[in-house]
Design an enzyme around this catalytic site. Structure first.
Site, PDB file in Angstrom:
ATOM      1  N   GLY A 201       0.799  -1.214   0.000  1.00 12.63           N
ATOM      2  CA  GLY A 201       0.000   0.000   0.000  1.00 12.63           C
ATOM      3  C   GLY A 201       0.829   1.260   0.000  1.00 12.63           C
ATOM      4  N   LEU A 227      -4.245  -5.793  -4.580  1.00  9.92           N
ATOM      5  CA  LEU A 227      -3.218  -4.761  -4.524  1.00  9.92           C
ATOM      6  C   LEU A 227      -1.890  -5.314  -4.014  1.00  9.92           C
ATOM      7  CD1 LEU A 227      -2.569  -1.731  -4.850  1.00  9.92           C
ATOM      8  CD2 LEU A 227      -3.229  -1.428  -2.449  1.00  9.92           C
ATOM      9  N   ASP A 228      -0.828  -5.123  -4.833  1.00  9.74           N
ATOM     10  CA  ASP A 228       0.537  -5.521  -4.480  1.00  9.74           C
ATOM     11  C   ASP A 228       0.667  -7.009  -4.177  1.00  9.74           C
ATOM     12  OD1 ASP A 228       1.321  -2.859  -4.742  1.00  9.74           O
ATOM     13  OD2 ASP A 228       0.940  -2.412  -2.636  1.00  9.74           O
ATOM     14  N   GLU A 229      -0.201  -7.823  -4.787  1.00 12.07           N
ATOM     15  CA  GLU A 229      -0.173  -9.271  -4.561  1.00 12.07           C
ATOM     16  C   GLU A 229       0.183 -10.041  -5.831  1.00 12.07           C
ATOM     17  OE1 GLU A 229      -0.586 -11.073  -1.895  1.00 12.07           O
ATOM     18  OE2 GLU A 229      -1.529  -9.819  -0.386  1.00 12.07           O
TER      19      GLU A 229
END
Length: 286
Positions: A201, A227-229
């Site tokens: 994040g 998100l960001d995965e």
């Protein structure tokens, strides 16, 4: 003798005879294998292979595809054949921080990264001068809640019109919608200014500084709705100390982010990255 160069990426369930079936057909075309990499994921029993090869000028793409059809059908392969004579096209997206963008443009200019920048897209005007100096089309599309869907449709249209192979989020500080992430899955690379899975994040350097970490890093990954995965392509870390400020963390991070993103883009454009569920198989040049 004039030659053509190709890469082929193959994935399928592992069983005996895969390599022999493919290389036998390539040999029948007069191909010369320049590089070969393979990996067996024992947990999933999936087999991954990348072969770079040359063929005589008279052998076209269609002939290669027809020759490989029996092997593909026999082993239920997923394949991707790439013509190395075609220069890949990329779209770079950026907000206000332009260090990763500038590094990509430099690596293209000196020839380390083989790509054509079809466009630069931003939600700010800050990088217009850079684009004009490089003679690259620049699109400034401010994004808010009301126009997000419209701006993403414009991006999809731009990808189609330019025939872009890859969209690069070079510190583009807008989260792509789930719909767009799904439609462009495997074709969007993001640089996250943290060593994922830590500090996801916003403001990861601030988070890292507050936790007193001794290593900071950056992660280049494919974009997914989570998100960001997304599947990780490349990472790097650098040691930091208690005496460093948040600003020192950010300054050190800029260099890491630029290097990591450029390496990930190069690996992708050279067809060295293969998706393996939530992970990647990366056949780095040895």
């Amino acid at each position: 003798m004039s030659e053509k160069s190709f890469d082929i990426n193959i994935s399928c369930e592992d069983r005996p005879g895969i390599v022999a079936a493919v290389t036998r057909e390539l040999a029948g075309l007069g191909a010369n294998i320049a590089e070969s990499n393979q990996f067996w994921d024992r947990q999933t029993n999936r087999f991954f292979m990348r072969i770079s090869f040359t063929v005589p000028e008279a052998v076209d793409r269609g002939r290669i595809e027809r020759a490989l059809e029996p092997a593909i059908a026999r082993f239920d392969m997923k394949t991707r054949l790439a013509d190395r004579s075609r220069r890949p096209k990329i779209i770079i997206m950026v907000s206000k921080f332009d260090h990763a963008l500038l590094h990509l443009l430099y690596q293209i200019r000196v020839g380390w990264l083989d790509a054509q920048v079809a466009a630069i897209v931003s939600n700010h005007e800050d990088s217009r001068g850079t684009a004009e100096a490089e003679n690259i089309p620049y699109h400034c599309w401010p994004v808010n809640r009301q126009n997000k869907a419209e701006q993403e449709e414009r991006l999809l249209k731009l990808v189609q019109e330019t025939e872009a192979d890859l969209v690069i989020l070079a510190r583009y500080m807008q989260v792509l919608s789930d719909q767009l992430s799904n439609r462009l899955f495997g074709k969007v690379i993001n640089i996250h200014h943290s060593f994922l899975p830590s500090f996801k994040g916003a403001k990861p350097y601030h988070q890292a500084h507050e936790r007193g970490v001794k290593l900071i890093g950056a992660t280049a990954h494919y974009v997914t709705p989570d998100l960001d995965e997304g599947p990780i392509i490349e990472q790097e870390t650098e040691r930091v100390t208690h005496a460093m400020s948040v600003e020192d963390f950010i300054a050190a991070g800029r260099d890491i982010e630029s290097r990591v993103l450029a390496r990930a883009v190069k690996l992708h454009l050279e067809n060295r990255v293969m998706l393996n569920g939530h992970k990647t198989v990366v056949f780095a040049k040895g």
